[in-house]
Design a protein around this motif. Structure first.
Motif, short mmCIF file in Angstrom:
data_model
loop_
_atom_site.label_atom_id
_atom_site.label_comp_id
_atom_site.label_asym_id
_atom_site.label_seq_id
_atom_site.Cartn_x
_atom_site.Cartn_y
_atom_site.Cartn_z
N PHE A 33 0.83 -1.20 0.00
CA PHE A 33 0.00 0.00 0.00
C PHE A 33 0.86 1.26 0.00
O PHE A 33 1.91 1.32 0.65
N ASP A 34 0.39 2.24 -0.73
CA ASP A 34 0.95 3.59 -0.67
C ASP A 34 0.22 4.26 0.49
O ASP A 34 -0.97 4.58 0.39
N TYR A 35 0.91 4.50 1.60
CA TYR A 35 0.26 4.85 2.86
C TYR A 35 0.66 6.25 3.32
O TYR A 35 1.84 6.55 3.48
N HIS A 36 -0.35 7.10 3.55
CA HIS A 36 -0.14 8.49 3.94
C HIS A 36 -0.80 8.74 5.31
O HIS A 36 -1.98 9.09 5.38
N PRO A 37 -0.07 8.58 6.40
CA PRO A 37 -0.61 8.90 7.74
C PRO A 37 -0.39 10.38 8.07
O PRO A 37 0.04 11.16 7.20
N ILE A 38 -0.66 10.75 9.32
CA ILE A 38 -0.46 12.13 9.77
C ILE A 38 0.66 12.15 10.80
O ILE A 38 0.58 11.50 11.85
N GLY A 39 1.74 12.87 10.48
CA GLY A 39 2.85 13.01 11.42
C GLY A 39 3.72 11.77 11.53
O GLY A 39 4.52 11.66 12.46
N ARG A 40 3.56 10.84 10.61
CA ARG A 40 4.38 9.63 10.59
C ARG A 40 5.03 9.52 9.22
O ARG A 40 4.53 10.08 8.24
N PRO A 41 6.15 8.81 9.12
CA PRO A 41 6.83 8.73 7.82
C PRO A 41 5.95 8.14 6.74
O PRO A 41 5.34 7.08 6.93
N TYR A 42 5.86 8.85 5.62
CA TYR A 42 5.20 8.29 4.44
C TYR A 42 6.08 7.20 3.88
O TYR A 42 7.28 7.40 3.68
N VAL A 43 5.52 6.03 3.62
CA VAL A 43 6.27 4.92 3.04
C VAL A 43 5.50 4.42 1.82
O VAL A 43 4.35 4.00 1.94
N ALA A 44 6.14 4.49 0.65
CA ALA A 44 5.50 4.04 -0.57
C ALA A 44 5.45 2.52 -0.60
O ALA A 44 6.17 1.83 0.10
N ALA A 45 4.59 2.01 -1.47
CA ALA A 45 4.39 0.57 -1.57
C ALA A 45 5.68 -0.17 -1.92
O ALA A 45 5.88 -1.32 -1.55
N THR A 46 6.57 0.53 -2.60
CA THR A 46 7.84 -0.10 -2.98
C THR A 46 8.82 -0.19 -1.82
O THR A 46 9.86 -0.84 -1.93
N GLY A 47 8.49 0.50 -0.71
CA GLY A 47 9.40 0.54 0.43
C GLY A 47 10.26 1.77 0.44
O GLY A 47 10.98 2.02 1.41
N ALA A 48 10.18 2.59 -0.64
CA ALA A 48 10.96 3.83 -0.67
C ALA A 48 10.27 4.90 0.16
O ALA A 48 9.05 5.02 0.14
N THR A 49 11.05 5.68 0.92
CA THR A 49 10.47 6.75 1.73
C THR A 49 10.51 8.06 0.98
O THR A 49 11.23 8.23 0.01
N SER A 50 9.71 9.01 1.45
CA SER A 50 9.59 10.32 0.81
C SER A 50 9.27 11.35 1.85
O SER A 50 8.80 11.03 2.94
N ASP A 51 9.47 12.63 1.52
CA ASP A 51 9.14 13.72 2.44
C ASP A 51 7.72 14.21 2.24
O ASP A 51 7.31 15.18 2.84
N VAL A 52 6.94 13.59 1.36
CA VAL A 52 5.58 14.06 1.06
C VAL A 52 4.76 14.07 2.34
O VAL A 52 4.79 13.10 3.08
#
Length: 467
Positions: free
Chosen positions: A448-467
């Motif tokens: 899953f491409d997961y966008h929480p609040i105040g927690r690290p965004y982690v893309a489904a591929t496992g790559a992190t981002s500052d989004v």
């Protein structure tokens, strides 16, 4: 004891039912015949766990009555609870018209000593206004020197959490009672002591104080809790920018006993019938007294902006124009275990998605009917937008073909869904989580491409981002 409850809204109905449950003879008054018809036909106009069962038991036992008969309600109870609404006025102050009208009715019909209990959340000085209104009505009846003029107005604020109100009432952590120190007040104190005696058997939970302090206590309590929520939301927004995890921060600061864990969860803003209007009313009270509550003004501003945080995350990912995209929304009520849509974050989130052209399929375990009514009013001037809002019967129904799932309310049934099924039916395995229900790394592993609040965004591929 014979008790009258004026108002069968959230506070009045819970108060009346619980007082009847412990053996009192309770008369519940409401001027809305629709509510009374529902109650007399075995229904309950609000959702609150355990309330319907208590009302059924106490009705069968003959300990609770529902009526629109004002004169009968005044005659019934030596103790008259005013539990009517105090909605925010245009300037943010509490609208006391229903409280004062209830007081007028008591003054018009009372005979003998009455204890009037302000259970509604009211500004400092309301008891004095209620007393004046009652005395004015008694004067019209020529009862200035009659014993019927004896009245004591008590402040007994409620501290009920929606979704746990029955348990909160029957097992209170404190009972705040504000009473004047005079002859009538002494009589009122004895009646209130007797009324609440069943709740004080293990240890005395009652805090007696002057009336104005009791009125202030309710507002101060809600203002403090709202402040904690907005503080954590501010920290979560900063955590998003600097790469910290607000859940780790919450555990780190909550373990300090001076802080504790309560009301430290980041999310998409608070709503409901209490925090928004009580913060506004306290700010207004301060303004009228020539004082600015700068912290609470910031609390209100933060909460207003926080309700848009999910939409900001969505538009950063998918663009401002969401035309042709379908979003599944889980959760409509402002919190779990209630159908209360007042100031619910879902109203802002859904309105913003629709305004950007999206199609929305929404689900809530109990609030869908109330949400339909609310959105019909909110979007009455936007029929094209309203036509793009559908309400599903199950959470799974929302998902098929959706561009993303948006979680707004933290109902228990949302915490452990079938992620494999979700991934197979969503158009894109993407979640915008306004309540941080899941672990980011685990969601990435599940694809899953997961966008929480105040927690690290982690893309489904496992790559992190500052989004």
């Amino acid at each position: 004891m014979k008790i009258t409850i004026i108002g069968t809204g959230y506070v009045g109905l819970v108060t009346g039912a619980c007082l009847a449950e412990i053996g009192n003879d309770v008369f519940c008054l409401d001027v809305d015949p629709r509510k009374i018809d529902i109650l007399n036909n075995g229904g309950v106009p609000i959702h609150e766990p355990g309330l319907k069962e208590i009302i059924a038991r106490t009705r069968s036992a003959g300990r609770i009555t529902f009526s629109t008969d004002v004169e009968a309600s005044v005659a019934h109870g030596d103790v008259q609870f005013i539990a009517v609404g105090t909605p925010p006025d245009e300037d943010g102050s509490a609208d006391l018209q229903y409280v004062l009208e209830a007081a007028r009715n008591i003054g018009r019909y009372m005979n003998g000593f009455k204890v009037i209990v302000d259970k509604s959340t009211v500004p400092v000085g309301t008891a004095q206004r209620v007393t004046a209104v009652v005395e004015e009505e008694l004067a019209k009846r020529g009862l200035e020197s009659d014993s019927a003029r004896r009245v004591s107005v008590v402040s007994n604020p409620e501290f009920l959490k929606e979704g746990a109100a029955v348990d909160d009432f029957l097992r209170p952590d404190r009972i705040v009672i504000g009473i004047d120190d005079d002859e009538a007040g002494n009589l009122a104190r004895e009646k209130m002591k007797r009324l609440y005696a069943p709740f004080n058997r293990n240890h005395d939970r009652t805090l007696y104080m002057d009336v104005r302090s009791a009125e202030f206590t309710k507002y101060a309590a809600n203002a403090m809790l709202a402040t904690r929520i907005s503080f954590m939301n501010e920290m979560a927004n900063l955590a998003d920018r600097v790469g910290a995890d607000i859940e780790s921060v919450r555990r780190g600061i909550g373990s300090d006993p001076r802080i504790g864990y309560h009301f430290l969860y980041a999310g998409c803003g608070y709503g409901g019938s209490c925090f928004p209007k009580d913060v506004q009313a306290l700010i207004r009270t301060a303004s009228e007294s020539g004082h600015n509550l700068r912290i609470l003004e910031a609390v209100e501003d933060v909460n207003h902006e926080q309700k848009e945080v999910l939409v900001r995350k969505i538009t950063r990912t998918l663009g401002d124009d969401l035309s042709g995209l379908t979003f599944a929304v889980w959760g409509l009520a402002f919190k779990p275990n209630t159908d209360d849509m007042r100031e619910a974050p879902s109203r802002r989130v859904i309105a913003e998605l629709l305004a950007r052209g999206a199609q929305v399929r929404a689900y809530d375990p109990v609030a869908s009917d109330e949400a339909k009514r609310v959105f019909a009013l909110d979007l009455k001037d936007e029929p094209e937008q309203l036509a793009r809002l559908d309400f599903a019967h199950t959470q799974d129904e929302t998902l098929t073909g959706a561009e993303a799932l948006v979680i707004v309310t933290e109902w228990k049934e949302f915490k452990m869904p079938d992620f494999t099924h979700m991934k197979s039916v969503l158009k894109t395995p993407r979640i915008f989580d306004g309540r941080n229900l899941y672990e980011p790394e685990a969601m990435a592993e599940l694809g899953f491409d997961y966008h929480p609040i105040g927690r690290p965004y982690v893309a489904a591929t496992g790559a992190t981002s500052d989004v």
